[in-house]
Design an enzyme around this catalytic site. Structure first.
Site, PDB file in Angstrom:
ATOM      1  N   CYS A  42       0.818  -1.212   0.000  1.00  0.00           N
ATOM      2  CA  CYS A  42       0.000   0.000   0.000  1.00  0.00           C
ATOM      3  C   CYS A  42       0.851   1.261   0.000  1.00  0.00           C
ATOM      4  O   CYS A  42       0.649   2.168  -0.795  1.00  0.00           O
ATOM      5  CB  CYS A  42      -0.938  -0.007   1.217  1.00  0.00           C
ATOM      6  SG  CYS A  42      -1.886   1.513   1.360  1.00  0.00           S
ATOM      7  N   CYS A  47      -1.514   1.746  -2.995  1.00  0.00           N
ATOM      8  CA  CYS A  47      -2.505   2.812  -2.796  1.00  0.00           C
ATOM      9  C   CYS A  47      -1.919   4.227  -2.767  1.00  0.00           C
ATOM     10  O   CYS A  47      -2.441   5.134  -3.419  1.00  0.00           O
ATOM     11  CB  CYS A  47      -3.247   2.631  -1.474  1.00  0.00           C
ATOM     12  SG  CYS A  47      -3.382   0.950  -0.887  1.00  0.00           S
ATOM     13  N   LYS A  50      -0.078   5.337  -6.007  1.00  0.00           N
ATOM     14  CA  LYS A  50      -1.147   5.332  -7.025  1.00  0.00           C
ATOM     15  C   LYS A  50      -2.002   6.591  -6.916  1.00  0.00           C
ATOM     16  O   LYS A  50      -2.254   7.274  -7.899  1.00  0.00           O
ATOM     17  CB  LYS A  50      -1.991   4.067  -6.847  1.00  0.00           C
ATOM     18  CG  LYS A  50      -3.171   3.869  -7.767  1.00  0.00           C
ATOM     19  CD  LYS A  50      -4.450   4.554  -7.336  1.00  0.00           C
ATOM     20  CE  LYS A  50      -4.949   4.257  -5.958  1.00  0.00           C
ATOM     21  NZ  LYS A  50      -5.531   2.961  -5.739  1.00  0.00           N
ATOM     22  N   TYR A 177      -9.473  -3.035 -10.714  1.00  0.00           N
ATOM     23  CA  TYR A 177      -8.996  -1.816 -10.049  1.00  0.00           C
ATOM     24  C   TYR A 177      -7.708  -1.286 -10.677  1.00  0.00           C
ATOM     25  O   TYR A 177      -7.616  -0.129 -11.072  1.00  0.00           O
ATOM     26  CB  TYR A 177      -8.666  -2.116  -8.584  1.00  0.00           C
ATOM     27  CG  TYR A 177      -9.827  -2.346  -7.659  1.00  0.00           C
ATOM     28  CD1 TYR A 177     -10.302  -1.317  -6.863  1.00  0.00           C
ATOM     29  CD2 TYR A 177     -10.415  -3.597  -7.533  1.00  0.00           C
ATOM     30  CE1 TYR A 177     -11.339  -1.524  -5.959  1.00  0.00           C
ATOM     31  CE2 TYR A 177     -11.444  -3.815  -6.631  1.00  0.00           C
ATOM     32  CZ  TYR A 177     -11.900  -2.787  -5.852  1.00  0.00           C
ATOM     33  OH  TYR A 177     -12.916  -2.993  -4.973  1.00  0.00           O
ATOM     34  N   GLU A 181      -7.199   2.079 -12.930  1.00  0.00           N
ATOM     35  CA  GLU A 181      -6.519   3.204 -12.269  1.00  0.00           C
ATOM     36  C   GLU A 181      -5.277   3.612 -13.055  1.00  0.00           C
ATOM     37  O   GLU A 181      -5.005   4.800 -13.246  1.00  0.00           O
ATOM     38  CB  GLU A 181      -6.176   2.828 -10.829  1.00  0.00           C
ATOM     39  CG  GLU A 181      -7.440   2.725  -9.960  1.00  0.00           C
ATOM     40  CD  GLU A 181      -7.216   2.310  -8.520  1.00  0.00           C
ATOM     41  OE1 GLU A 181      -8.130   2.477  -7.713  1.00  0.00           O
ATOM     42  OE2 GLU A 181      -6.123   1.799  -8.198  1.00  0.00           O
ATOM     43  N   HIS A 434     -26.094  22.363  -0.183  1.00  0.00           N
ATOM     44  CA  HIS A 434     -26.293  22.795  -1.557  1.00  0.00           C
ATOM     45  C   HIS A 434     -25.306  23.882  -1.937  1.00  0.00           C
ATOM     46  O   HIS A 434     -25.019  24.748  -1.126  1.00  0.00           O
ATOM     47  CB  HIS A 434     -27.728  23.334  -1.695  1.00  0.00           C
ATOM     48  CG  HIS A 434     -28.080  23.669  -3.108  1.00  0.00           C
ATOM     49  ND1 HIS A 434     -28.275  22.711  -4.074  1.00  0.00           N
ATOM     50  CD2 HIS A 434     -28.261  24.861  -3.711  1.00  0.00           C
ATOM     51  CE1 HIS A 434     -28.574  23.309  -5.216  1.00  0.00           C
ATOM     52  NE2 HIS A 434     -28.564  24.605  -5.025  1.00  0.00           N
ATOM     53  N   GLU A 439     -25.781  15.817  -2.204  1.00  0.00           N
ATOM     54  CA  GLU A 439     -27.138  16.140  -1.728  1.00  0.00           C
ATOM     55  C   GLU A 439     -28.190  15.276  -2.431  1.00  0.00           C
ATOM     56  O   GLU A 439     -29.277  15.057  -1.898  1.00  0.00           O
ATOM     57  CB  GLU A 439     -27.453  17.622  -1.917  1.00  0.00           C
ATOM     58  CG  GLU A 439     -27.577  18.072  -3.357  1.00  0.00           C
ATOM     59  CD  GLU A 439     -27.852  19.579  -3.490  1.00  0.00           C
ATOM     60  OE1 GLU A 439     -28.844  20.049  -2.923  1.00  0.00           O
ATOM     61  OE2 GLU A 439     -27.055  20.254  -4.173  1.00  0.00           O
TER      62      GLU A 439
HETATM   63  P1  NDP Z   1      -8.774  -7.445 -10.268  1.00  0.00           P
HETATM   64  O1  NDP Z   1      -9.162  -8.803  -9.854  1.00  0.00           O
HETATM   65  O2  NDP Z   1      -9.543  -6.281  -9.757  1.00  0.00           O
HETATM   66  O3  NDP Z   1      -8.774  -7.354 -11.848  1.00  0.00           O
HETATM   67  C1  NDP Z   1      -8.068  -8.280 -12.639  1.00  0.00           C
HETATM   68  C2  NDP Z   1      -8.465  -8.072 -14.076  1.00  0.00           C
HETATM   69  O4  NDP Z   1      -7.676  -8.906 -14.908  1.00  0.00           O
HETATM   70  C3  NDP Z   1      -9.913  -8.437 -14.341  1.00  0.00           C
HETATM   71  O5  NDP Z   1     -10.405  -7.597 -15.353  1.00  0.00           O
HETATM   72  C4  NDP Z   1      -9.786  -9.887 -14.816  1.00  0.00           C
HETATM   73  O6  NDP Z   1     -10.842 -10.310 -15.639  1.00  0.00           O
HETATM   74  C5  NDP Z   1      -8.508  -9.823 -15.614  1.00  0.00           C
HETATM   75  N1  NDP Z   1      -7.800 -11.097 -15.684  1.00  0.00           N
HETATM   76  C6  NDP Z   1      -7.529 -11.963 -14.681  1.00  0.00           C
HETATM   77  N2  NDP Z   1      -6.809 -13.009 -15.118  1.00  0.00           N
HETATM   78  C7  NDP Z   1      -6.618 -12.810 -16.429  1.00  0.00           C
HETATM   79  C8  NDP Z   1      -5.963 -13.558 -17.444  1.00  0.00           C
HETATM   80  N3  NDP Z   1      -5.342 -14.695 -17.166  1.00  0.00           N
HETATM   81  N4  NDP Z   1      -5.966 -13.067 -18.704  1.00  0.00           N
HETATM   82  C9  NDP Z   1      -6.583 -11.907 -18.975  1.00  0.00           C
HETATM   83  N5  NDP Z   1      -7.225 -11.152 -18.059  1.00  0.00           N
HETATM   84  C10 NDP Z   1      -7.239 -11.600 -16.799  1.00  0.00           C
HETATM   85  O7  NDP Z   1      -7.237  -7.346  -9.899  1.00  0.00           O
HETATM   86  P2  NDP Z   1      -6.239  -6.110  -9.900  1.00  0.00           P
HETATM   87  O8  NDP Z   1      -4.940  -6.659 -10.332  1.00  0.00           O
HETATM   88  O9  NDP Z   1      -6.814  -4.953 -10.625  1.00  0.00           O
HETATM   89  O10 NDP Z   1      -6.174  -5.742  -8.363  1.00  0.00           O
HETATM   90  C11 NDP Z   1      -5.873  -6.732  -7.388  1.00  0.00           C
HETATM   91  C12 NDP Z   1      -6.598  -6.445  -6.103  1.00  0.00           C
HETATM   92  O11 NDP Z   1      -5.995  -5.349  -5.465  1.00  0.00           O
HETATM   93  C13 NDP Z   1      -8.054  -6.033  -6.307  1.00  0.00           C
HETATM   94  O12 NDP Z   1      -8.911  -7.141  -6.286  1.00  0.00           O
HETATM   95  C14 NDP Z   1      -8.307  -5.121  -5.155  1.00  0.00           C
HETATM   96  O13 NDP Z   1      -8.839  -5.873  -4.087  1.00  0.00           O
HETATM   97  C15 NDP Z   1      -6.954  -4.564  -4.795  1.00  0.00           C
HETATM   98  N6  NDP Z   1      -6.836  -3.156  -5.216  1.00  0.00           N
HETATM   99  C16 NDP Z   1      -7.668  -2.234  -4.665  1.00  0.00           C
HETATM  100  C17 NDP Z   1      -7.594  -0.927  -5.047  1.00  0.00           C
HETATM  101  C18 NDP Z   1      -8.523   0.075  -4.464  1.00  0.00           C
HETATM  102  O14 NDP Z   1      -9.112  -0.203  -3.422  1.00  0.00           O
HETATM  103  N7  NDP Z   1      -8.704   1.237  -5.079  1.00  0.00           N
HETATM  104  C19 NDP Z   1      -6.616  -0.471  -6.028  1.00  0.00           C
HETATM  105  C20 NDP Z   1      -5.818  -1.530  -6.558  1.00  0.00           C
HETATM  106  C21 NDP Z   1      -5.929  -2.817  -6.157  1.00  0.00           C
HETATM  107  P3  NDP Z   1     -12.218 -10.877 -15.041  1.00  0.00           P
HETATM  108  O15 NDP Z   1     -12.982  -9.700 -14.563  1.00  0.00           O
HETATM  109  O16 NDP Z   1     -12.831 -11.566 -16.197  1.00  0.00           O
HETATM  110  O17 NDP Z   1     -11.835 -11.813 -13.938  1.00  0.00           O
END
Ligand code: NDP
Length: 457
Positions: A42, A47, A50, A177, A181, A434, A439
């Site tokens: 983080c 976080c 980012k 995410y 981002e 407002h 709101e």
């Molecule tokens: P996510 O699980 O959010 O997203 C992964 C993405 O990659 C999805 O679109 C998924 O598709 C796709 N994917 C997964 N495997 C493959 C593959 N083999 N080939 C192609 N596409 C694939 O993971 P992130 O890496 O974005 O983030 C990890 C975690 O970190 C999040 O789950 C979150 O909990 C945390 N995080 C939180 C943040 C916040 O609170 N703002 C910011 C950053 C991270 P599909 O949807 O089809 O599974």
């Protein structure tokens, strides 16, 4: 064996640090092991940097509307300045984490720990063993890359924070995410940005209006989306990377970033040999008190794969310390976790999605979309979306979803009445502030539409 410890924490990220500090405050003799930098994902490469980068990228939007408010802006962006200032801030935060641990009396050991028994941890560099009553595994997770030819040419979020120069174009695989981002960041900083996603709509699992709202807003910002496609192979092509997609299309990009999910860090520190049970997803399996199948070994944070969010890890770390060192068994309640995607537009959410809620009985949907005031003097057409989902019987608010400026800040405050079980009538008692976007959440009159017996009316 040296002096016995009450607790050895492996991993000085959000969850581990909170647990270590609290346990020490309750009088425990605590050591925390960290082989990289104190602060964890983080603070060091998640976080915090980012959000700083997202701020940097949003100036582009401010400059875009500035003229409509009478400003003339001739702005130039310098990537090395941003990276250097980010590094300074991360170093400051890391020092603060170290100071707080030391103030609490936690011993920081800069080493890799291997769990060699239910009550012993071996230090790899120092070559000595620690004897301890409890072990807390808080080793987090790591960004993965798909197993495809040329994947080594791609970067993950780790490297994205420290690129020497911005690429002219970037292809980001994954629309969760991190993918969205970083697409926001790169596009805002002037990089031609494409997101490639295997599904048909971004942000799987989010409310449909969040998914469509963020998609439309990001497209308006110039980001290109390629759906139902993956990267099949990659190879070097001059200074670029040539990518072959699953539909045989071939295209060059200045950089390729994988944002395809994060895996828990469970391997190579002794857990397999001890028989610590894993979940089907490969995370450490724990009970509601974060205890593994071995009574002296606990685990918190991303390594347990419950909800990969910093505040969840912190809550789990605190609950562990309460349970084990303050004689106050505390289970972590993850039934209502607010979360935000710091894309542009920003999205934030808590509770059930509309689709989920429709299976929970009769519900009412309150929905509004409008142009945020900051855009009204300009040609920018990006819209905001606010949605409340309530039970038809009694009006309890069971979901809230927001897309647009300030969404994350708003959802944090909506989380309070929702945790108290507030109803629409409770929201309505609040007098509006407002003019704000928030709101709208307290001025909805009649439902926009309803679900009765699962059918949308
Ligand atoms: P996510 O699980 O959010 O997203 C992964 C993405 O990659 C999805 O679109 C998924 O598709 C796709 N994917 C997964 N495997 C493959 C593959 N083999 N080939 C192609 N596409 C694939 O993971 P992130 O890496 O974005 O983030 C990890 C975690 O970190 C999040 O789950 C979150 O909990 C945390 N995080 C939180 C943040 C916040 O609170 N703002 C910011 C950053 C991270 P599909 O949807 O089809 O599974």
């Amino acid at each position: 064996m040296g002096q016995p410890y009450d607790l050895v924490v492996i991993g000085a990220g959000s969850g581990g640090v909170r647990a270590a500090r609290m346990a020490a405050t309750y009088g425990a003799k605590v050591a925390i092991l960290e082989e990289y930098r104190v602060g964890g994902t983080c603070v060091i490469r998640g976080c915090v940097p980012k959000k700083l980068f997202v701020y940097a990228s949003r100036f582009a939007d401010m400059f875009e509307v500035a003229e409509s408010f009478g400003w003339q802006v001739d702005a130039k962006f310098d990537w090395p300045t941003l990276v250097a200032n980010k590094d300074k801030e991360i170093a400051r935060l890391e020092a603060a984490y170290v100071a707080n641990l030391e103030k609490a009396g936690v011993e920081i050991i800069r080493d890799r720990g291997i769990v060699t028994g239910p009550n012993s941890v071996h230090l790899v560099k120092a070559g000595r063993d620690l004897d301890t009553r409890f072990i807390l595994v808080a080793t987090g997770g790591h960004a993965g890359k798909p197993d495809i030819p040329g994947a080594e040419l791609g970067i993950t979020s780790n490297e994205a924070f420290n690129l020497e120069a911005l690429p002219h174009s970037i292809l980001i695989e994954g629309a969760g995410y991190i993918g969205l981002e970083f697409a926001t960041i790169f596009a805002g900083l002037g990089v031609k940005t494409t997101v490639i996603y295997r599904g048909d709509r971004i942000l799987r699992g989010f409310d449909e209006d969040v998914r469509t709202g963020v998609d439309a807003g990001m497209q308006e910002r110039g980001i290109k989306f390629i759906y139902e496609t993956t990267i099949r192979t990659m190879r070097k092509f001059g200074d670029d990377i040539e990518v072959t997609f699953s539909d045989d299309v071939v295209a060059p990009f200045g950089a390729v970033m994988f944002a395809t999910g994060r895996q828990p860090n469970v391997a190579n520190f002794g857990l397999e040999a001890l028989g610590v049970r894993l979940t089907p997803m490969g995370a450490i399996a724990v009970d509601e008190y974060s205890r593994t199948n071995l009574p002296s070994i606990y685990a918190v944070g991303d390594v347990t794969g419950r909800a990969n969010l910093t505040p969840v890890a912190i809550r789990e770390g605190a609950a562990f310390a309460e349970t084990v060192f303050n004689d106050n068994p505390t289970a972590v309640d993850l039934s209502l976790v607010a979360t935000a995607v710091f894309a542009e537009p920003e999205a934030a959410t808590i509770g059930l999605t509309e689709v989920e809620a429709a299976t929970h009985g009769d519900i009412d949907i309150y929905l509004t979309r409008f142009r945020p005031m900051i855009n009204t003097l300009s040609l920018k057409s990006q819209r905001m979306m606010l949605k409340l989902i309530t039970l038809a019987d009694g009006g309890k608010v069971i979901g809230c979803h927001i897309v647009g400026p300030g969404a994350a800040e708003m959802i944090q405050l909506v989380a309070v009445p929702m945790a108290m079980g507030a109803s629409k009538a409770d929201f309505d008692r609040a007098i509006a502030v407002h003019p704000t976007a928030a709101e709208e959440l307290v001025t909805f009159k009649a439902p926009t539409y309803r679900y009765r017996n699962g059918a949308k009316l």
